[in-house]
Design an enzyme around this catalytic site. Structure first.
Site, short mmCIF file in Angstrom:
data_model
loop_
_atom_site.label_atom_id
_atom_site.label_comp_id
_atom_site.label_asym_id
_atom_site.label_seq_id
_atom_site.Cartn_x
_atom_site.Cartn_y
_atom_site.Cartn_z
N SER A 96 39.49 28.13 21.63
CA SER A 96 40.11 28.84 22.97
C SER A 96 39.08 29.60 23.71
O SER A 96 38.24 30.21 23.41
CB SER A 96 41.31 29.73 22.41
OG SER A 96 41.67 30.41 23.77
N TYR B 190 44.54 37.33 18.42
CA TYR B 190 44.20 35.75 18.73
C TYR B 190 42.86 35.67 19.07
O TYR B 190 42.29 34.61 18.90
CB TYR B 190 45.29 35.46 19.62
CG TYR B 190 44.99 34.13 20.19
CD1 TYR B 190 45.52 32.76 19.38
CD2 TYR B 190 44.37 33.65 21.44
CE1 TYR B 190 45.31 31.65 19.75
CE2 TYR B 190 44.52 32.53 21.77
CZ TYR B 190 44.77 31.42 21.19
OH TYR B 190 44.95 30.05 21.10
#
Length: 237
Positions: free
Chosen positions: A132, A146
């Site tokens: 990501s 995350y």
């Protein structure tokens, strides 16, 4: 590399969104594709029927099940690790078990999958992790765990690229930004905020991410390894 196009492909986390687009791309290119899914049985079986691929139910948090499934497939030309989870919110209030599971699936599973695959992968194989853009930029609160899990993949691909390089196996990371999926639709409530951080103000299409994965798996990318390739419209610029 002993092939111009991959013949056998495993996509971990391939039933929806980016994973499904990757399955469709490899299948359309003529590869024999196996993909895993955790709980979305109906879309997984439909995708398998549409693409002629094979769907396997698998919880990536179960290391033994993960490595056994990979070993059972024999030689694999390309492994794409797309399975991942998101946990967000105030770190003072997040459930600690949920955070631990996030790191198990987002960090531990990619490592064990890559190592297991490399044991039986032919020389010149490809290992691709899906990360990501939040590994490089965290513009809002609530995503520390995350983002940390995705940042860990950067070091992982650099190290494994050196470990497997003598066999011509490449290890790379693809880092999408906002991508139009069921979990993050382009017309969702946060789209204006996300687009405000971007130079090109739109969500990516899953097919665009699949295209980068396909390129990394092809003959033109034989020397690309240990790299983090970002596809985020300038989100992290």
């Amino acid at each position: 590399m002993p092939y111009s196009q991959p013949q056998s492909v495993l996509v971990l986390g391939g039933s929806r969104g980016i994973g499904a687009a990757i399955v469709r791309r490899f299948a359309s290119d003529g590869a024999r594709v196996t993909f895993t899914y955790a709980s979305s049985a109906a879309p997984a079986l439909e995708l398998a029927e549409q693409t002629g691929s094979t769907a396997l139910q698998l919880d990536s948090a179960d290391r033994q099940a993960l490595t056994s499934a990979i070993e059972g497939l024999g030689a694999i030309d390309v492994v794409v690790v797309n399975a991942g989870v998101f946990v967000g919110g105030d770190p003072l209030e997040l459930d600690a078990d949920a955070v631990d599971r996030l790191f198990t699936i987002n960090v531990n599973a990619p490592y064990h999958a890559a190592v297991s695959a490399a044991r039986q992968m032919p020389d010149g194989g490809r290992i691709i992790l899906i990360g990501s853009t939040n590994a490089d930029r965290v513009p809002m609160p609530g995503v520390a765990a995350y983002s940390a899990s995705k940042a860990a993949l950067t070091g992982m691909v650099k190290g494994l690229a050196r470990d497997f390089g003598p066999r011509g196996i490449t290890v790379n990371l693809v880092q999408p930004g906002p991508t139009d999926t069921d979990m993050n639709p382009a017309d969702g409530p946060l789209n204006d905020l996300m687009h405000s951080f971007m130079a090109i103000k739109r969500h990516a299409r899953s097919e665009e991410v699949a295209g980068m994965v396909a390129w990394l798996s092809g003959s033109e990318a034989r020397l690309v390894t240990g790299a983090a390739l970002t596809l985020d419209g300038g989100f992290a610029a």
